[in-house]
Motif scaffolding. Sequence first.
Motif, PDB file in Angstrom:
ATOM      1  N   ASN A  67     -15.727   1.258  21.645  1.00 41.12           N
ATOM      2  CA  ASN A  67     -15.499   1.088  20.208  1.00 41.12           C
ATOM      3  C   ASN A  67     -15.663  -0.361  19.769  1.00 41.12           C
ATOM      4  OD1 ASN A  67     -14.943   3.809  19.577  1.00 41.12           O
ATOM      5  ND2 ASN A  67     -12.919   3.586  20.496  1.00 41.12           N
ATOM      6  N   TYR A  68     -16.388  -1.136  20.546  1.00 35.59           N
ATOM      7  CA  TYR A  68     -16.573  -2.558  20.250  1.00 35.59           C
ATOM      8  C   TYR A  68     -18.055  -2.912  20.217  1.00 35.59           C
ATOM      9  CZ  TYR A  68     -11.662  -2.693  21.587  1.00 35.59           C
ATOM     10  OH  TYR A  68     -10.316  -2.456  21.682  1.00 35.59           O
ATOM     11  N   ILE A  93      -4.285 -11.348  19.964  1.00 34.24           N
ATOM     12  CA  ILE A  93      -3.783 -10.070  20.490  1.00 34.24           C
ATOM     13  C   ILE A  93      -4.924  -9.050  20.523  1.00 34.24           C
ATOM     14  CG2 ILE A  93      -2.222  -8.120  20.051  1.00 34.24           C
ATOM     15  CD1 ILE A  93      -0.220 -10.231  18.969  1.00 34.24           C
ATOM     16  N   TYR A  94      -5.675  -8.939  19.423  1.00 35.20           N
ATOM     17  CA  TYR A  94      -6.815  -8.027  19.369  1.00 35.20           C
ATOM     18  C   TYR A  94      -7.828  -8.376  20.461  1.00 35.20           C
ATOM     19  CZ  TYR A  94     -11.253  -6.052  17.790  1.00 35.20           C
ATOM     20  OH  TYR A  94     -12.460  -5.407  17.731  1.00 35.20           O
ATOM     21  N   TYR A 101      -9.755  -3.911  27.854  1.00 31.24           N
ATOM     22  CA  TYR A 101     -10.517  -2.658  27.864  1.00 31.24           C
ATOM     23  C   TYR A 101     -11.882  -2.865  28.516  1.00 31.24           C
ATOM     24  CZ  TYR A 101     -13.576   1.060  26.280  1.00 31.24           C
ATOM     25  OH  TYR A 101     -14.505   2.074  26.253  1.00 31.24           O
ATOM     26  N   LEU A 102     -12.606  -3.905  28.096  1.00 25.88           N
ATOM     27  CA  LEU A 102     -13.946  -4.160  28.628  1.00 25.88           C
ATOM     28  C   LEU A 102     -13.900  -4.434  30.130  1.00 25.88           C
ATOM     29  CD1 LEU A 102     -15.292  -6.293  25.654  1.00 25.88           C
ATOM     30  CD2 LEU A 102     -15.965  -3.944  26.235  1.00 25.88           C
ATOM     31  N   GLU A 103     -12.914  -5.191  30.563  1.00 24.36           N
ATOM     32  CA  GLU A 103     -12.771  -5.466  32.002  1.00 24.36           C
ATOM     33  C   GLU A 103     -12.392  -4.207  32.766  1.00 24.36           C
ATOM     34  OE1 GLU A 103     -10.036  -8.788  31.954  1.00 24.36           O
ATOM     35  OE2 GLU A 103     -11.687 -10.239  31.855  1.00 24.36           O
ATOM     36  N   SER A 104     -11.660  -3.289  32.131  1.00 20.97           N
ATOM     37  CA  SER A 104     -11.279  -2.031  32.806  1.00 20.97           C
ATOM     38  C   SER A 104     -12.505  -1.170  33.103  1.00 20.97           C
ATOM     39  CB  SER A 104     -10.272  -1.240  31.962  1.00 20.97           C
ATOM     40  OG  SER A 104     -10.926  -0.571  30.886  1.00 20.97           O
ATOM     41  N   THR A 108     -17.622  -8.058  33.280  1.00 21.58           N
ATOM     42  CA  THR A 108     -17.175  -9.444  33.392  1.00 21.58           C
ATOM     43  C   THR A 108     -17.490 -10.129  32.069  1.00 21.58           C
ATOM     44  OG1 THR A 108     -17.711  -9.398  35.743  1.00 21.58           O
ATOM     45  CG2 THR A 108     -17.435 -11.566  34.741  1.00 21.58           C
ATOM     46  N   ILE A 109     -16.577 -10.986  31.606  1.00 20.66           N
ATOM     47  CA  ILE A 109     -16.744 -11.618  30.298  1.00 20.66           C
ATOM     48  C   ILE A 109     -16.801 -13.133  30.431  1.00 20.66           C
ATOM     49  CG2 ILE A 109     -15.746 -11.919  27.995  1.00 20.66           C
ATOM     50  CD1 ILE A 109     -14.406  -9.131  28.462  1.00 20.66           C
ATOM     51  N   PHE A 110     -17.813 -13.718  29.791  1.00 21.92           N
ATOM     52  CA  PHE A 110     -17.976 -15.173  29.696  1.00 21.92           C
ATOM     53  C   PHE A 110     -17.780 -15.529  28.228  1.00 21.92           C
ATOM     54  CE2 PHE A 110     -20.844 -18.848  28.907  1.00 21.92           C
ATOM     55  CZ  PHE A 110     -20.280 -19.768  29.781  1.00 21.92           C
TER      56      PHE A 110
END
Length: 145
Positions: A67-68, A93-94, A101-104, A108-110
């Motif tokens: 949903n992103y 918080i958002y 959620y994305l990591e679940s 991986t996030i940069f």
Amino acid sequence: MKEILTHINGVPIHRNFVENIPYNPHLKILLKQKRKAGILGEVLFWKKVRARTFHNIDFDRQRIIGNYIVDFYVKTLGLIIEIDGSSHDEKQIYDGIRQEYLESLGLTIFRITDFDVRKNIDVVMKDLECFIIEHFGTTPSSKIP
């Protein structure tokens, strides 16, 4: 051993394709609006990575995941690049829930700031190289005997 995608500074970078990424088709209309907005940091970053110009890595711009809508996504690495502008100042918080959620999903996030992209793009690109090497590379010292 995972397939080698590319090399950065002599370090082999291994594929990390994440399967079964959820997709919400209802966000497609927002996707078009976001692309047209032409946020300067995103445009500058896109010019550095589009058409496989960054180590022959394929980047997608404005990709729907669940949903992103993420700023940039590298499918072959399961890597999201987020450029945080002033709109993120009041959204810790958002952003935290979104990142969790994305990591679940195994992604991986940069994260980088819009300011850094606009003022220090060369440093941002070096930082991205180091991040990719750290998370997806194999150096001789990290090989398991």
